[in-house]
Design a protein around this motif. Structure first.
Motif, PDB file in Angstrom:
ATOM      1  N   GLN A 230      50.647  -4.583   5.030  1.00  0.00           N
ATOM      2  CA  GLN A 230      49.235  -4.590   5.424  1.00  0.00           C
ATOM      3  C   GLN A 230      49.018  -4.467   6.935  1.00  0.00           C
ATOM      4  OE1 GLN A 230      47.790  -4.053   2.180  1.00  0.00           O
ATOM      5  NE2 GLN A 230      46.150  -5.284   3.071  1.00  0.00           N
ATOM      6  N   VAL A 231      49.845  -5.175   7.704  1.00  0.00           N
ATOM      7  CA  VAL A 231      49.643  -5.183   9.159  1.00  0.00           C
ATOM      8  C   VAL A 231      50.893  -4.814   9.940  1.00  0.00           C
ATOM      9  CG1 VAL A 231      47.694  -6.778   9.156  1.00  0.00           C
ATOM     10  CG2 VAL A 231      50.025  -7.694   9.182  1.00  0.00           C
ATOM     11  N   GLY A 232      51.984  -4.498   9.224  1.00  0.00           N
ATOM     12  CA  GLY A 232      53.199  -4.053   9.889  1.00  0.00           C
ATOM     13  C   GLY A 232      53.895  -5.121  10.709  1.00  0.00           C
ATOM     14  N   GLN A 233      53.846  -6.371  10.280  1.00  0.00           N
ATOM     15  CA  GLN A 233      54.547  -7.426  10.999  1.00  0.00           C
ATOM     16  C   GLN A 233      55.004  -8.513  10.032  1.00  0.00           C
ATOM     17  OE1 GLN A 233      50.967  -8.830  13.422  1.00  0.00           O
ATOM     18  NE2 GLN A 233      51.866 -10.803  12.897  1.00  0.00           N
ATOM     19  N   HIS A 234      55.988  -9.286  10.502  1.00  0.00           N
ATOM     20  CA  HIS A 234      56.493 -10.384   9.674  1.00  0.00           C
ATOM     21  C   HIS A 234      55.425 -11.468   9.603  1.00  0.00           C
ATOM     22  CE1 HIS A 234      59.258 -13.244   7.892  1.00  0.00           C
ATOM     23  NE2 HIS A 234      58.931 -14.113   8.838  1.00  0.00           N
ATOM     24  N   LEU A 235      55.117 -11.888   8.398  1.00  0.00           N
ATOM     25  CA  LEU A 235      54.086 -12.904   8.198  1.00  0.00           C
ATOM     26  C   LEU A 235      54.686 -14.103   7.492  1.00  0.00           C
ATOM     27  CD1 LEU A 235      51.019 -13.767   8.098  1.00  0.00           C
ATOM     28  CD2 LEU A 235      50.972 -12.736   5.816  1.00  0.00           C
ATOM     29  N   HIS A 236      54.525 -15.272   8.078  1.00  0.00           N
ATOM     30  CA  HIS A 236      54.905 -16.493   7.386  1.00  0.00           C
ATOM     31  C   HIS A 236      53.637 -17.309   7.174  1.00  0.00           C
ATOM     32  CE1 HIS A 236      54.550 -18.768  11.187  1.00  0.00           C
ATOM     33  NE2 HIS A 236      55.160 -17.749  11.741  1.00  0.00           N
ATOM     34  N   PRO A 237      53.592 -18.133   6.142  1.00  0.00           N
ATOM     35  CA  PRO A 237      52.361 -18.859   5.806  1.00  0.00           C
ATOM     36  C   PRO A 237      51.759 -19.640   6.965  1.00  0.00           C
ATOM     37  CG  PRO A 237      53.940 -19.054   4.024  1.00  0.00           C
ATOM     38  CD  PRO A 237      54.659 -18.358   5.142  1.00  0.00           C
ATOM     39  N   HIS A 238      52.605 -20.224   7.821  1.00  0.00           N
ATOM     40  CA  HIS A 238      52.075 -21.023   8.920  1.00  0.00           C
ATOM     41  C   HIS A 238      51.301 -20.181   9.933  1.00  0.00           C
ATOM     42  CE1 HIS A 238      53.118 -25.116   8.161  1.00  0.00           C
ATOM     43  NE2 HIS A 238      52.954 -25.466   9.422  1.00  0.00           N
ATOM     44  N   MET A 239      51.565 -18.878   9.966  1.00  0.00           N
ATOM     45  CA  MET A 239      50.826 -18.025  10.897  1.00  0.00           C
ATOM     46  C   MET A 239      49.342 -18.005  10.533  1.00  0.00           C
ATOM     47  SD  MET A 239      51.532 -14.068  12.039  1.00  0.00           S
ATOM     48  CE  MET A 239      53.227 -14.387  12.490  1.00  0.00           C
ATOM     49  N   LEU A 240      49.052 -18.040   9.235  1.00  0.00           N
ATOM     50  CA  LEU A 240      47.651 -18.086   8.803  1.00  0.00           C
ATOM     51  C   LEU A 240      47.039 -19.447   9.116  1.00  0.00           C
ATOM     52  CD1 LEU A 240      47.620 -16.158   5.397  1.00  0.00           C
ATOM     53  CD2 LEU A 240      46.547 -15.485   7.546  1.00  0.00           C
ATOM     54  N   ARG A 241      47.816 -20.503   8.961  1.00  0.00           N
ATOM     55  CA  ARG A 241      47.326 -21.847   9.316  1.00  0.00           C
ATOM     56  C   ARG A 241      47.037 -21.927  10.816  1.00  0.00           C
ATOM     57  NH1 ARG A 241      47.460 -27.547   8.184  1.00  0.00           N
ATOM     58  NH2 ARG A 241      48.613 -28.747   9.729  1.00  0.00           N
ATOM     59  N   HIS A 242      47.940 -21.376  11.624  1.00  0.00           N
ATOM     60  CA  HIS A 242      47.726 -21.353  13.065  1.00  0.00           C
ATOM     61  C   HIS A 242      46.490 -20.521  13.418  1.00  0.00           C
ATOM     62  CE1 HIS A 242      51.408 -23.415  13.530  1.00  0.00           C
ATOM     63  NE2 HIS A 242      52.223 -22.396  13.426  1.00  0.00           N
ATOM     64  N   SER A 243      46.315 -19.396  12.738  1.00  0.00           N
ATOM     65  CA  SER A 243      45.162 -18.530  13.005  1.00  0.00           C
ATOM     66  C   SER A 243      43.874 -19.241  12.633  1.00  0.00           C
ATOM     67  CB  SER A 243      45.298 -17.221  12.218  1.00  0.00           C
ATOM     68  OG  SER A 243      46.477 -16.530  12.586  1.00  0.00           O
ATOM     69  N   PHE A 244      43.880 -19.928  11.501  1.00  0.00           N
ATOM     70  CA  PHE A 244      42.734 -20.734  11.059  1.00  0.00           C
ATOM     71  C   PHE A 244      42.322 -21.713  12.158  1.00  0.00           C
ATOM     72  CE2 PHE A 244      42.070 -25.117   9.542  1.00  0.00           C
ATOM     73  CZ  PHE A 244      40.876 -25.019   8.849  1.00  0.00           C
ATOM     74  N   ALA A 245      43.304 -22.452  12.687  1.00  0.00           N
ATOM     75  CA  ALA A 245      43.026 -23.464  13.702  1.00  0.00           C
ATOM     76  C   ALA A 245      42.532 -22.835  14.997  1.00  0.00           C
ATOM     77  CB  ALA A 245      44.283 -24.286  13.965  1.00  0.00           C
ATOM     78  N   SER A 246      43.190 -21.776  15.405  1.00  0.00           N
ATOM     79  CA  SER A 246      42.829 -21.119  16.666  1.00  0.00           C
ATOM     80  C   SER A 246      41.426 -20.524  16.608  1.00  0.00           C
ATOM     81  CB  SER A 246      43.852 -20.028  16.979  1.00  0.00           C
ATOM     82  OG  SER A 246      43.541 -19.383  18.193  1.00  0.00           O
ATOM     83  N   HIS A 247      41.113 -19.871  15.498  1.00  0.00           N
ATOM     84  CA  HIS A 247      39.798 -19.237  15.368  1.00  0.00           C
ATOM     85  C   HIS A 247      38.682 -20.275  15.290  1.00  0.00           C
ATOM     86  CE1 HIS A 247      41.961 -15.485  13.574  1.00  0.00           C
ATOM     87  NE2 HIS A 247      42.203 -15.668  14.861  1.00  0.00           N
ATOM     88  N   LEU A 248      38.933 -21.373  14.593  1.00  0.00           N
ATOM     89  CA  LEU A 248      37.929 -22.433  14.518  1.00  0.00           C
ATOM     90  C   LEU A 248      37.679 -23.057  15.878  1.00  0.00           C
ATOM     91  CD1 LEU A 248      38.483 -24.602  11.289  1.00  0.00           C
ATOM     92  CD2 LEU A 248      36.495 -23.249  11.912  1.00  0.00           C
ATOM     93  N   LEU A 249      38.757 -23.346  16.596  1.00  0.00           N
ATOM     94  CA  LEU A 249      38.624 -23.979  17.897  1.00  0.00           C
ATOM     95  C   LEU A 249      37.962 -23.036  18.896  1.00  0.00           C
ATOM     96  CD1 LEU A 249      39.237 -26.566  19.435  1.00  0.00           C
ATOM     97  CD2 LEU A 249      41.459 -25.614  20.047  1.00  0.00           C
ATOM     98  N   GLU A 250      38.315 -21.776  18.800  1.00  0.00           N
ATOM     99  CA  GLU A 250      37.730 -20.774  19.696  1.00  0.00           C
ATOM    100  C   GLU A 250      36.225 -20.676  19.495  1.00  0.00           C
ATOM    101  OE1 GLU A 250      38.084 -15.978  19.935  1.00  0.00           O
ATOM    102  OE2 GLU A 250      39.973 -17.075  19.784  1.00  0.00           O
TER     103      GLU A 250
END
Length: 296
Positions: A230-250
């Motif tokens: 989908q995005v051409g990169q290695h994805l691990h589940p925690h990356m989505l958790r980190h993105s969730f936190a970062s986007h909310l805080l931002e």
């Protein structure tokens, strides 16, 4: 101090029975100490004092030795001097009270909103497509840990209230909202889930094609495969958790709320996302400010 190092080397090989690789690492660490001793005319093991070790640590840092390598080096030196004291070659252990430098916290890898949108744009209404989309959506929507995602049960879901319940670290329960996209994906998946069940009493929300609870390993492999396609990169589940936190805080700037949603016991754990947020602001600044990138 060659005699002492040789005897310590024999002790590691015979009594401790360390692997050759680990044994050689210890010896290399001691050679650094020996070379420093020679340069400072500290030829006997009893000549080494606390101040000398502190100065050597500073020198190793100046030479660019990684913090983790310095931590390992100090661990070797501490074991060596414990051995020396046991052999009565020294009366005091100069490593007592010396703390290794703390390793810099690595900032978690995140995806921006556009990347997440591209990742979650999964077509298909078959079993795997519906399940994988629901797993991705719910992880990003609610900031779940991998173990929480795998352990999710039917009775943990309240689709009418659009909430779910998870048991996180320390056996602590927290209730989390489910976003509209995740709710829709979850409803689609639950319709598909029925077709693959082997045991109607199975409580796992996410099941494998064998009709049983999906394993953590299986989730990791599915995310890795989807990330590549989908995005051409290695994805691990925690990356989505980190993105969730970062986007909310931002968006909100509410550190306490993000702490509660993530289930962090200490807010210091959550504060790492303020660094991510600052990186985003710094990037915007560099791109937008007319004098940000002015060459001197």
């Amino acid at each position: 101090m060659q005699k002492e190092i040789d005897m310590f080397s024999t002790y590691l090989a015979t009594e401790r029975q360390l692997s050759k690789h680990t044994h050689d690492n210890y010896v290399r660490d001691l050679i650094k100490l020996q070379q420093y001793g020679v340069s400072e005319q500290l030829n006997q093991v009893q000549d080494i004092q606390v101040i000398h070790l502190r100065l050597l640590i500073g020198k190793l840092r100046q030479q660019g030795l990684a913090t983790k390598s310095i931590q390992r080096w100090l661990s070797s030196i501490k074991m060596f001097f414990r051995f020396c004291k046991k052999q009565r070659w020294v009366t005091t252990n100069p490593t007592e009270g010396i703390q290794a430098p703390k390793a810099d916290k690595k900032l978690p890898k995140t995806m921006d909103a556009d990347q997440v949108s591209q990742l979650l744009n999964i077509d298909g209404s078959d079993f795997l497509s519906c399940r994988d989309k629901a797993m991705l959506e719910i992880t990003y929507s609610s900031g779940l840990r991998l173990s929480e995602l795998a352990g999710l049960n039917l009775h943990d879901l309240d689709l009418k209230a659009a909430t779910l319940r998870v048991i996180g670290k320390g056996n602590k329960t927290r209730q989390l909202p489910i976003g509209s996209y995740a709710l829709r994906a979850l409803q689609d998946w639950l319709g598909q889930r029925k077709t693959q069940l082997k045991d109607q009493d199975e409580q796992a929300v996410f099941i494998s094609q064998r009709g049983i609870r999906i394993s953590v390993r299986n989730i990791q492999e599915r995310f890795k495969k989807i990330g590549a396609s989908q995005v051409g990169q290695h994805l691990h589940p925690h990356m989505l958790r980190h993105s969730f936190a970062s986007h909310l805080l931002e968006s909100s700037g509410d550190l306490r709320a993000v702490q509660e949603l993530l289930g962090h016991e200490n807010i210091s754990t959550t504060q790492i996302y303020t660094h991510l947020d600052f990186q985003h602001l710094a990037k915007v600044y560099d791109q937008a400010h007319p004098r940000a990138n002015k060459k001197s």
